[in-house]
Design an enzyme around this catalytic site. Structure first.
Site, mmCIF file in Angstrom:
data_model
loop_
_atom_site.group_PDB
_atom_site.id
_atom_site.type_symbol
_atom_site.label_atom_id
_atom_site.label_comp_id
_atom_site.label_asym_id
_atom_site.label_seq_id
_atom_site.Cartn_x
_atom_site.Cartn_y
_atom_site.Cartn_z
ATOM 1 N N LYS A 1 -2.325 -9.127 -6.827
ATOM 2 C CA LYS A 1 -3.402 -8.365 -6.189
ATOM 3 C C LYS A 1 -3.451 -6.963 -6.758
ATOM 4 O O LYS A 1 -2.410 -6.332 -6.935
ATOM 5 C CB LYS A 1 -3.102 -8.301 -4.675
ATOM 6 N N LYS B 1 3.908 -1.592 -4.235
ATOM 7 C CA LYS B 1 3.137 -1.290 -3.016
ATOM 8 C C LYS B 1 3.166 -2.490 -2.070
ATOM 9 O O LYS B 1 3.377 -2.341 -0.865
ATOM 10 C CB LYS B 1 1.675 -0.983 -3.368
ATOM 11 N N LYS C 1 -3.346 -5.934 -11.976
ATOM 12 C CA LYS C 1 -4.265 -4.820 -12.210
ATOM 13 C C LYS C 1 -5.123 -5.144 -13.411
ATOM 14 O O LYS C 1 -4.674 -5.812 -14.345
ATOM 15 C CB LYS C 1 -3.478 -3.529 -12.478
ATOM 16 N N THR D 1 -7.636 4.057 1.481
ATOM 17 C CA THR D 1 -6.636 4.753 0.664
ATOM 18 C C THR D 1 -6.410 6.148 1.232
ATOM 19 O O THR D 1 -5.262 6.572 1.447
ATOM 20 C CB THR D 1 -7.101 4.809 -0.808
ATOM 21 N N ASN E 1 -13.134 8.441 -4.466
ATOM 22 C CA ASN E 1 -12.913 7.653 -3.250
ATOM 23 C C ASN E 1 -11.713 8.174 -2.469
ATOM 24 O O ASN E 1 -11.812 8.459 -1.269
ATOM 25 C CB ASN E 1 -12.729 6.176 -3.627
ATOM 26 N N SER F 1 -7.134 -4.089 1.920
ATOM 27 C CA SER F 1 -7.618 -5.204 1.102
ATOM 28 C C SER F 1 -6.992 -6.514 1.582
ATOM 29 O O SER F 1 -7.660 -7.559 1.640
ATOM 30 C CB SER F 1 -7.255 -4.993 -0.367
#
Ligand SMILES: NC(=O)C1=CN([C@@H]2O[C@H](COP(=O)(O)OP(=O)(O)OC[C@H]3O[C@@H](n4cnc5c(N)ncnc54)[C@H](O)[C@@H]3O)[C@@H](O)[C@H]2O)C=CC1
Ligand SMILES: O=C(O)CCC(=O)C(=O)O
Length: 416
Positions: A72, A96, A108, A192, A223, A350
Site C-alpha cells: 500500500k 508506517k 509506492k 495526513t 495537501n 486510506s
C-alpha cells in the site's frame, strides 16, 4: 548513526533498517530481505499530448514486502522521481503500516513528469496509461495505490475508473484517496495533516508547551502543509511561517491562514502572490516552537541542523531530515517525531477507506477522526517508549517498532 552525510534516501533508509533489525536480534538474512523492495516495476507510458504528438513518460511501482498483506502506498507525479526514491518511499510505507499495525506491507509509485505544465486531459491520459502499465501487479488484494505529491482525488478517480474498466467490474477498493462520491472516505483528504496535528499535540505534551503558546512553522503548503496550518490555527497556535516551492512567508504575529488557504492553487503554491518573502532556508531556521517540514526530502541537513531553533520537529514529509541532521538535532535536545510515525495519518485513513469499500458501509467523519486519533497516539507511545527504554533516537525507535511485524511475518512464512 553518525558519520558523513548522505542525501541518498535509499542508502540512509537501509542503514537505519539494518540497525533496527540488528537491535531486535535479526541477522544478515533478514537484513538482506528487507533492505530492498521485493518487486520493482519500471514502465514507459506513451501519452498523446494536446498538440497531437506522443510523449513517453517513465514510471515506477515498488513493492517492499508483502508478508503481512497487500502492499500500500501513494503515487507521486514529480520531475525528480527516480528509482532509488521510489524504493525508499516503499520501505517507509512498510514502516508506517508496521507502526500503525495495518494489515499491509509498503508500496509506492511515481511518474517522472511535471503536472504543473500539463493540461487536465493530458494528466487524465497519463493517469490512465500508468494504471494500464501496472495493472498486472496491482489490485485490491495485491497493491493499493493512493495520493502523494502532486496527485489528488481526481487522479485517483481516473485511476480507479481505468482499473475498473480493465477488470470489467467496479473496483473502488483498488485505490484510496478517491472523491467521496466514488467511495472515498470522510476525512482522507485531511488525514495526513490531522495525524501530524495529533503528533504535535503529543510532542508538545512531552515538552510542556501549550497549544495557545505555540509558534508553528510549516514548510510546504500542499495537501499536508495547508490543512495542518488550518488545524494549528483553529487550535489556537500561531502559524508564523509557511512556504512553497517558490519561497516562504513570515509574520511573527501570525499569518492570515484563512486568506492563504483561500488563495493557494491546487499545487499548494501561494507565495508568488506576495512581494515580501524569505527563502525556504530562512524559514527552517526561524525562532519557533514547532517546525514541520511538509514538502520534500533532504531539507534539514548538516548545513542547517545546528541553526534550527524549534524545540520540536514533526516530519509531515517523507524523508525531510538526513541521518546526520537527525543526530545533530537529537543531540541538541530537539524532539523529532519521524516521518514513518508522524505522516502515517494518510495511510491509516486510506486503510479505513479500503475497509469501508470492502464492506460497502461508510463511516462518519467523527468516527474516522476518533479511530485515527487512537491509532496515532498508540503509535506515538510505542515509539516514545522504545526511544526511552532502548536509549535510541526517535527515528531508530520508530524503525524498530515499524519493522517488527513484517520481519516476524516473513520469518513465519518461512522466507528467512
Ligand atoms: N498527501 C498525502 O496523503 C501524504 C503526503 N506525505 C508527504 O508529505 C509531503 C508533501 O506532500 P503533499 O502535501 O501531498 O504534496 P503537495 O504536492 O500537495 O504539496 C507539496 C508542497 O511542497 C512545496 N514544495 C515542493 N518542492 C519544494 C521545495 N523544493 N521547497 C519547498 N517547498 C516545496 C510545494 O510548493 C507544495 O506547497 C511529501 O513528502 C509527501 O510524500 C506523507 C504522507 C501522506
Ligand atoms: O494513503 C496511502 O495509502 C499512502 C500515503 C502515502 O503515500 C504516504 O504515506 O507516503
Amino acid at each position: 548513526m553518525s558519520g558523513t552525510e548522505s542525501k541518498d534516501v535509499l542508502l540512509s533508509t537501509q542503514i537505519v533498517i539494518e540497525e533496527a533489525l540488528r537491535k531486535l536480534g535479526y541477522g544478515d538474512e533478514m537484513v538482506e530481505l528487507l533492505k530492498e523492495p521485493i518487486r520493482l516495476l519500471t514502465v514507459r507510458i506513451p501519452v498523446r499530448m494536446d498538440d497531437g504528438k506522443t510523449k513517453v513518460f517513465h514510471g515506477y511501482r515498488a513493492q517492499h514486502n508483502d508478508a503481512v498483506g497487500p502492499t500500500k502506498g501513494g503515487v507521486r507525479f514529480h520531475p525528480d522521481v527516480n528509482e532509488a526514491e521510489v524504493k525508499a518511499l516503499s520501505i517507509w510505507m512498510s514502516l508506517k503500516c508496521g507502526i500503525a499495525d495495518l494489515p499491509y506491507g509498503g508500496g509506492k509509485g511515481g511518474i517522472i513528469c511535471d503536472p504543473r505544465k500539463m493540461s487536465f486531459r493530458e494528466l487524465e491520459r497519463l493517469s490512465r496509461g500508468y494504471v494500464r502499465a501496472i495493472s498486472q501487479l496491482v489490485g485490491p488484494t495485491k497493491d493499493i495505490p493512493a495520493p502523494d505529491v502532486m496527485t489528488n482525488s481526481q487522479v485517483m478517480a481516473w485511476m480507479m475508473d481505468e482499473y475498473s474498466r480493465i477488470r470489467e467490474f467496479d473496483s473502488p477498493g483498488f485505490i484510496t484517496g478517491k472523491p467521496i462520491v466514488l467511495g472515498g472516505s470522510q476525512g482522507r483528504e485531511t488525514a495526513t495533516a490531522r495525524g501530524v496535528a495529533i503528533m504535535i499535540d503529543e510532542a508538545m505534551r512531552k515538552k510542556g508547551i501549550a497549544i495557545e503558546d505555540a509558534r508553528v512553522v510549516i514548510q510546504g503548503f500542499g495537501n499536508a502543509g495547508s490543512y495542518l496550518a488550518k488545524f494549528m490555527h483553529e487550535a489556537g497556535a500561531k502559524v508564523i511561517g509557511i512556504s512553497d516551492v517558490n519561497g516562504a512567508l513570515y509574520n511573527e504575529k501570525g499569518l492570515d491562514i484563512e486568506y492563504l488557504l483561500d488563495r493557494r492553487d491546487s499545487f499548494g503554491t501561494v507565495t508568488n502572490l506576495f512581494r515580501e518573502t524569505i527563502s525556504n532556508d530562512e524559514l527552517l531556521t526561524l525562532d519557533c516552537d514547532v517546525l514541520v517540514p511538509a514538502a520534500i526530502e533532504n531539507q534539514i541537513t548538516s548545513d542547517n541542523a545546528d541553526r534550527i531553533k524549534a524545540k520540536i520537529i514533526v516530519e509531515a514529509a517523507n524523508g525531510p531530515t538526513t541521518l546526520e541532521a537527525t543526530r545533530i538535532v537529537t543531540e541538541r535536545g530537539i524532539l523529532l517525531v519521524p516521518d514513518v510515525l508522524a505522516s502515517s495519518g494518510g495511510v491509516i485513513v486510506s486503510y479505513f477507506e479500503w475497509v469501508q469499500n470492502n464492506q460497502g458501509y461508510y463511516w462518519s467523519e467523527a468516527e474516522v477522526d476518533e479511530k485515527l486519533r487512537r491509532m496515532m497516539i498508540r503509535g506515538f507511545n510505542q515509539v516514545y517508549e522504545q526511544h526511552q527504554t532502548r536509549k535510541v533516537d526517535m527515528r531508530l525507535a520508530a524503525y524498530m517498532v515499524g519493522v517488527r511485524k513484517m520481519a516476524e511475518a516473513s520469518r513465519l512464512r518461512g522466507w528467512v
